[in-house]
Design an enzyme around this catalytic site. Structure first.
Site, PDB file in Angstrom:
ATOM      1  N   ASN A 136     -56.678  45.927 -87.661  1.00 10.77           N
ATOM      2  CA  ASN A 136     -56.769  45.636 -88.732  1.00 10.77           C
ATOM      3  C   ASN A 136     -56.116  44.641 -89.758  1.00 10.77           C
ATOM      4  O   ASN A 136     -56.543  44.221 -90.667  1.00 10.77           O
ATOM      5  CB  ASN A 136     -57.192  47.241 -89.916  1.00 10.77           C
ATOM      6  CG  ASN A 136     -55.742  47.762 -89.939  1.00 10.77           C
ATOM      7  OD1 ASN A 136     -54.709  47.708 -89.044  1.00 10.77           O
ATOM      8  ND2 ASN A 136     -55.396  48.680 -90.919  1.00 10.77           N
TER       9      ASN A 136
ATOM     10  N   GLU B  60     -46.407  54.404 -87.315  1.00 11.21           N
ATOM     11  CA  GLU B  60     -46.926  54.055 -88.576  1.00 11.21           C
ATOM     12  C   GLU B  60     -48.383  54.370 -88.398  1.00 11.21           C
ATOM     13  O   GLU B  60     -49.241  53.811 -87.952  1.00 11.21           O
ATOM     14  CB  GLU B  60     -46.883  52.693 -89.038  1.00 11.21           C
ATOM     15  CG  GLU B  60     -46.964  52.295 -90.371  1.00 11.21           C
ATOM     16  CD  GLU B  60     -48.419  52.118 -90.967  1.00 11.21           C
ATOM     17  OE1 GLU B  60     -48.991  52.978 -91.476  1.00 11.21           O
ATOM     18  OE2 GLU B  60     -48.580  50.614 -90.911  1.00 11.21           O
TER      19      GLU B  60
ATOM     20  N   CYS C  65     -54.657  51.611 -93.667  1.00  7.80           N
ATOM     21  CA  CYS C  65     -54.106  52.968 -93.901  1.00  7.80           C
ATOM     22  C   CYS C  65     -53.420  53.336 -95.175  1.00  7.80           C
ATOM     23  O   CYS C  65     -53.353  54.461 -95.696  1.00  7.80           O
ATOM     24  CB  CYS C  65     -53.021  53.286 -92.746  1.00  7.80           C
ATOM     25  SG  CYS C  65     -51.641  51.888 -92.954  1.00  7.80           S
TER      26      CYS C  65
ATOM     27  N   GLU D 159     -41.023  50.147 -91.990  1.00 12.29           N
ATOM     28  CA  GLU D 159     -41.212  48.506 -91.486  1.00 12.29           C
ATOM     29  C   GLU D 159     -41.000  48.140 -92.786  1.00 12.29           C
ATOM     30  O   GLU D 159     -41.383  48.259 -93.960  1.00 12.29           O
ATOM     31  CB  GLU D 159     -42.319  48.389 -90.854  1.00 12.29           C
ATOM     32  CG  GLU D 159     -42.481  49.125 -89.479  1.00 12.29           C
ATOM     33  CD  GLU D 159     -43.913  48.875 -88.895  1.00 12.29           C
ATOM     34  OE1 GLU D 159     -44.792  48.836 -89.694  1.00 12.29           O
ATOM     35  OE2 GLU D 159     -43.854  48.847 -87.738  1.00 12.29           O
TER      36      GLU D 159
HETATM   37  C1  SIN Z   1     -51.958  49.184 -92.346  1.00 15.83           C
HETATM   38  O1  SIN Z   1     -53.124  49.507 -92.751  1.00 15.83           O
HETATM   39  O2  SIN Z   1     -51.734  49.865 -91.263  1.00 15.83           O
HETATM   40  C2  SIN Z   1     -51.163  48.217 -93.258  1.00 15.83           C
HETATM   41  C3  SIN Z   1     -51.467  47.898 -94.387  1.00 15.83           C
HETATM   42  C4  SIN Z   1     -50.509  47.147 -95.357  1.00 15.83           C
HETATM   43  O3  SIN Z   1     -49.374  46.777 -94.608  1.00 15.83           O
HETATM   44  O4  SIN Z   1     -50.601  47.014 -96.399  1.00 15.83           O
END
Ligand code: SIN
Length: 506
Positions: free
Chosen positions: A176, A277, A311, A486
């Site tokens: 993604n 994550e 996510c 992170e």
């Molecule tokens: C993710 O969807 O895994 C990361 C999204 C983000 O860093 O904003």
């Protein structure tokens, strides 16, 4: 015909253009990078890379397996010895050169992200900036791996700690954010003095290979970053080999909670350090005193970024019952105005979902929720006229926790509106999930904001804002959303061990 259908353009028509641009792409690499060499897989297999917007095949990469993993880990072990011995300042400079190359290649990198991931070019450009910011940040943080001098416990003794690189790192990244999730892991690992073996998502290997090519060009030593590509069937072999290899001392993974649990179990055999994550189920709470214009902007920014395939995106909208109709009236026209289309189409604001199965799954969740009483105020349908992987941006009212659409991470462009009557109910609904990544809170009351922020069982809270992703802050979750952080200062610590030293005889 629905507004989304009318707005849409046939994404398939972009297929030939996507393939042409991929073939001519200056950063296209169609081999794996193992120990500084561009290689084919020992087994000779290849994997097609598909543009999800048109389903056109745009490139292919090697189908690597355990043999390439073992060679890459060996090279990483070798490279890490020299790299950890370099002065932090030297590591910082190399990372800075990599950052400069990323910035200089912003447009071609964004194009690759769009070609293999599907998101509109404007979003892909934002991802390049976001991803490059981690490299810049960790070029700066490379010099700040401080130890401590601890007040002593005995005369003639001194107590201190050193921070040392954890060793060889395995990184497994998702489709993604094919660029930003790589740099968010690789940059702090390199800054800490580690080498990395990267397995990019099967669907999106091209961006990772381009990043690695630029890392080599920046002068990062061969073997410090290897990229092992494979397909879905090979992912278990490659992931398993990374988990089982005792020379790999840390695994960092972004992806689904289900896969994260399997990797965690597999890493038990070699007791690796882990950063996971994983999935989210973010509530976005709109209290009765909220500024609704601001809340609607927050919903649009959070929910529909990358067509809902993040996510951290707002997964459940919880709005005070007295304000639901006003919020719905603000949101519905904005959702209808989104334009699904091919990522290369400058008019498109919403790309495809990553696969037909993903689009079918979202369609099924919506259909079953509507059958049980939810009402679509926008969308609520697949968009075969745009392409088989497209689903219309959707706003549902009348959602309840019992509906399938509220039963976990949707990973699609669907915003279900639920109501609550008081703050306690809002917080109870928000926390009624095994995930704990992010939450969004809209209120004009400082007291309510603090109370909610402290009561929410998540790793990240955004107050009166629909975004929280940045290189300067620690990104990560609690509960089944994962382990570790992170970004920020904390992101470097994930790749450092603490060594305690007692100095006696003084
Ligand atoms: C993710 O969807 O895994 C990361 C999204 C983000 O860093 O904003």
């Amino acid at each position: 015909m629905s507004a989304a259908r009318e707005a849409a353009g046939a994404a398939g028509a972009w297929g030939a253009e996507a393939a042409r641009r991929a073939r001519a792409h200056p950063l296209l690499r169609e081999r794996a990078l193992v120990g500084g060499a561009w290689v084919e897989a020992a087994g000779g297999g290849r994997v097609e890379v598909v543009d999800p917007g048109s389903e056109e095949v745009i490139a292919s990469v090697p189908r690597c397996g355990a043999a390439e993993v073992s060679a890459a880990v060996g090279a990483a072990e070798e490279a890490t010895r020299g790299w950890r011995a370099r002065l932090p300042r030297e590591r910082a400079r190399a990372l800075r050169r990599w950052f400069d190359l990323l910035a200089a290649h912003r447009e071609p990198l964004a194009e690759l992200v769009t070609l293999e991931g599907g998101k509109p070019l404007a979003e892909a450009r934002a991802e390049v900036d976001y991803g490059a910011s981690f490299v810049e940040w960790y070029a700066e943080e490379a010099r700040r791996a401080y130890g401590e001098v601890i007040p002593t416990y005995g005369h003639g003794r001194r107590v201190l700690t050193l921070r040392e690189p954890v060793g060889v790192v395995a990184a497994i990244t998702p489709w993604n954010f094919p660029l930003a999730m790589v740099t968010r892991k690789v940059a702090p690992a390199l800054a800490a003095g580690c080498a990395v073996v990267l397995k990019p998502a099967e669907a999106t290997p091209l961006t990772a290979l381009a990043l690695a090519a630029l890392a080599l060009e920046a002068g990062l030593p061969p073997g410090l970053l290897s990229v092992v590509t494979t397909d879905r069937a090979g992912a278990d072999e490659v992931g398993g080999a990374l988990c089982d290899d005792e020379r790999v001392r840390k695994l960092t993974f972004t992806g689904s909670t289900a896969v994260g649990k399997r990797l965690m179990a597999r890493c038990a055999g070699t007791v690796k350090r882990l950063s996971l994550e994983l999935g989210g189920d973010a509530p976005l709470i709109v209290f009765e005193d909220a500024d609704l214009e601001l809340a609607a902007r927050g919903v649009m920014a959070s929910k529909f970024r990358n067509s809902g395939q993040t996510c951290v995106c707002a997964n459940r909208l919880l709005v005070h019952a007295d304000r639901r109709d006003e919020l719905a009236a603000l949101l519905a026209p904005q959702v209808r105005a989104l334009r699904p289309g091919h990522g290369l189409d400058p008019a498109a604001t919403q790309g495809p979902l990553i696969s037909r199965a993903a689009a079918a799954r979202v369609g099924d969740l919506v259909a079953r929720s509507v059958a049980l009483g939810a009402t679509p105020l926008a969308g609520g349908e697949a968009l075969p006229g745009v392409g088989p992987r497209f689903y219309a941006p959707t706003l549902l009212t009348g959602a309840t926790p019992a509906l399938p659409i509220c039963g976990g991470e949707v990973f699609g462009p669907v915003a279900p509106l639920m109501t609550f009557r008081d703050d306690d109910e809002a917080l109870r609904l928000a926390n009624a999930t095994r995930a704990g990544l992010a939450a969004y809170v809209f209120t004009t009351s400082e007291r309510r904001a603090w109370r909610a922020a402290e009561a929410l069982e998540v790793g990240m809270v955004a107050l009166n804002d629909g975004g929280l992703s940045t290189e300067v802050a620690p990104f990560g979750g609690v509960k089944e959303s994962g382990l570790g952080r992170e970004g920020g200062r904390q992101g470097l610590e994930e790749f450092l061990e603490v060594k305690y030293m007692m100095v006696g005889g003084l």
